[in-house]
Design an enzyme around this catalytic site. Sequence first.
Site, PDB file in Angstrom:
ATOM      1  N   ARG A   1       0.797  -1.231   0.000  1.00  0.00           N
ATOM      2  CA  ARG A   1       0.000   0.000   0.000  1.00  0.00           C
ATOM      3  C   ARG A   1       0.821   1.269   0.000  1.00  0.00           C
ATOM      4  O   ARG A   1       0.353   2.309  -0.394  1.00  0.00           O
ATOM      5  CB  ARG A   1      -0.985  -0.015   1.181  1.00  0.00           C
ATOM      6  CG  ARG A   1      -2.164  -0.935   0.875  1.00  0.00           C
ATOM      7  CD  ARG A   1      -3.200  -0.936   1.954  1.00  0.00           C
ATOM      8  NE  ARG A   1      -2.952  -1.993   2.916  1.00  0.00           N
ATOM      9  CZ  ARG A   1      -3.774  -2.311   3.901  1.00  0.00           C
ATOM     10  NH1 ARG A   1      -4.901  -1.658   4.064  1.00  0.00           N
ATOM     11  NH2 ARG A   1      -3.479  -3.278   4.732  1.00  0.00           N
TER      12      ARG A   1
ATOM     13  N   ASP B   1     -15.621   2.463  -2.420  1.00  0.00           N
ATOM     14  CA  ASP B   1     -14.907   3.709  -2.714  1.00  0.00           C
ATOM     15  C   ASP B   1     -14.527   3.698  -4.192  1.00  0.00           C
ATOM     16  O   ASP B   1     -14.690   2.687  -4.874  1.00  0.00           O
ATOM     17  CB  ASP B   1     -13.684   3.916  -1.799  1.00  0.00           C
ATOM     18  CG  ASP B   1     -12.684   2.773  -1.877  1.00  0.00           C
ATOM     19  OD1 ASP B   1     -12.558   2.160  -2.957  1.00  0.00           O
ATOM     20  OD2 ASP B   1     -12.022   2.493  -0.862  1.00  0.00           O
TER      21      ASP B   1
ATOM     22  N   ARG C   1     -10.399   8.645   3.727  1.00  0.00           N
ATOM     23  CA  ARG C   1      -9.718   8.038   4.871  1.00  0.00           C
ATOM     24  C   ARG C   1      -9.222   9.127   5.795  1.00  0.00           C
ATOM     25  O   ARG C   1      -8.527  10.038   5.377  1.00  0.00           O
ATOM     26  CB  ARG C   1      -8.562   7.143   4.404  1.00  0.00           C
ATOM     27  CG  ARG C   1      -7.875   6.434   5.550  1.00  0.00           C
ATOM     28  CD  ARG C   1      -7.049   5.239   5.119  1.00  0.00           C
ATOM     29  NE  ARG C   1      -7.807   4.107   4.636  1.00  0.00           N
ATOM     30  CZ  ARG C   1      -8.466   3.252   5.423  1.00  0.00           C
ATOM     31  NH1 ARG C   1      -8.462   3.410   6.735  1.00  0.00           N
ATOM     32  NH2 ARG C   1      -9.123   2.244   4.896  1.00  0.00           N
TER      33      ARG C   1
ATOM     34  N   HIS D   1      -2.794  -3.977  -4.486  1.00  0.00           N
ATOM     35  CA  HIS D   1      -3.580  -2.817  -4.068  1.00  0.00           C
ATOM     36  C   HIS D   1      -3.323  -1.612  -4.976  1.00  0.00           C
ATOM     37  O   HIS D   1      -4.246  -0.908  -5.346  1.00  0.00           O
ATOM     38  CB  HIS D   1      -3.278  -2.471  -2.613  1.00  0.00           C
ATOM     39  CG  HIS D   1      -4.083  -1.322  -2.140  1.00  0.00           C
ATOM     40  ND1 HIS D   1      -5.449  -1.402  -2.011  1.00  0.00           N
ATOM     41  CD2 HIS D   1      -3.746  -0.064  -1.836  1.00  0.00           C
ATOM     42  CE1 HIS D   1      -5.910  -0.225  -1.623  1.00  0.00           C
ATOM     43  NE2 HIS D   1      -4.889   0.602  -1.505  1.00  0.00           N
TER      44      HIS D   1
ATOM     45  N   THR E   1      -9.312  -3.178   8.623  1.00  0.00           N
ATOM     46  CA  THR E   1     -10.022  -2.946   9.896  1.00  0.00           C
ATOM     47  C   THR E   1     -11.523  -3.186   9.739  1.00  0.00           C
ATOM     48  O   THR E   1     -12.246  -3.273  10.724  1.00  0.00           O
ATOM     49  CB  THR E   1      -9.841  -1.488  10.365  1.00  0.00           C
ATOM     50  OG1 THR E   1     -10.474  -0.615   9.409  1.00  0.00           O
ATOM     51  CG2 THR E   1      -8.386  -1.116  10.510  1.00  0.00           C
TER      52      THR E   1
ATOM     53  N   LYS F   1     -15.528   7.699  -0.460  1.00  0.00           N
ATOM     54  CA  LYS F   1     -14.936   7.480   0.864  1.00  0.00           C
ATOM     55  C   LYS F   1     -13.735   8.380   1.066  1.00  0.00           C
ATOM     56  O   LYS F   1     -13.019   8.675   0.122  1.00  0.00           O
ATOM     57  CB  LYS F   1     -14.509   6.014   0.976  1.00  0.00           C
ATOM     58  CG  LYS F   1     -13.858   5.617   2.276  1.00  0.00           C
ATOM     59  CD  LYS F   1     -13.345   4.188   2.218  1.00  0.00           C
ATOM     60  CE  LYS F   1     -11.887   4.129   1.795  1.00  0.00           C
ATOM     61  NZ  LYS F   1     -11.326   2.782   1.810  1.00  0.00           N
TER      62      LYS F   1
END
Length: 290
Positions: A94, A166, A191, A128, A220, A189
């Site tokens: 990521r 998202d 973060r 990702h 999470t 979305k």
Amino acid sequence: MIFLIIGGSASQKLAANIAGELGDTLCSIETRKFPDGERYIRIKGKLEDEAVVIQSTGYPQDENLIELFFLLKNLKTLDVNDIKVVIPYFGYGRQDKRFRSGEAVSASIVLDLLQDSGASKIFTINLHENNITEFFDIPVHNLSAMPLIADYIKEILDDPVIIAPDKGALEHAEEIAGILRCEHDYLEKRRISPNEVETKPKNLDVDERQAVIIDDIISTGGTMINASKILKEHGASKIIVACVHPVLVGNSLLKIFATGVVDVVATNTLTSDVSVISVASLIADALRRY
Ligand code: R5P
């Protein structure tokens, strides 16, 4: 072509399933820790010039990575020249940029180390950040598990609507909706922190509809929890949550179910209670082709 398949600690069953699909030999390894915590690795099978090493690098990331580097370097020094590396879940994928000065670009560092350790080709699933393939000097095959997820959904739902929680997941929703020839939409979305996300409500046509929320990773669970709540408020009759990589930190699964979703499904790139979709055939096909 016959491969020698070596499964790391994090991907033992998947390695066995891939060897089964290919009719190849599964090589046994001994991996344990010394009393002080240091790692011992021994490859027990008869080695050829080529080998396939399979190891997801999810939690505990550092341990799984060290094991992988030890396996690769060891094979190299044992004169195995062609080492294909399958990393079903690519941990540290990521951080693909230096967002703040002084930060380590972990995705690029891990890739450098893999190349330095002797990997000749890398296979992975739904990275990702797609752009991290640019960090590789060796060929990388970033496979998509979305068709397998679409097949699974087809068996359990009739004419669902596919929702990306998202914008980043929109390409996944599009891929699945394209295969199932059904509708799709996405949520916005933001973060706020690694543990907190904010999802904007928006007009969605999901009233009395069966909905599937699709993402690459559940970590999470915050992203899926927000999306599920919004779909509920918009009258969805049934909500299924699906992802490729079930990272599932802490009690995230429980928190997702508590929003009223009927089921959570994922692939077995990582082992979990919800890893019901096998990527063995996807990986086996890619190893045959490339
Ligand atoms: C983010 O861009 C990813 O696609 C996932 O949405 C994210 O990693 C999920 O994280 P969490 O489960 O912590 O919300």
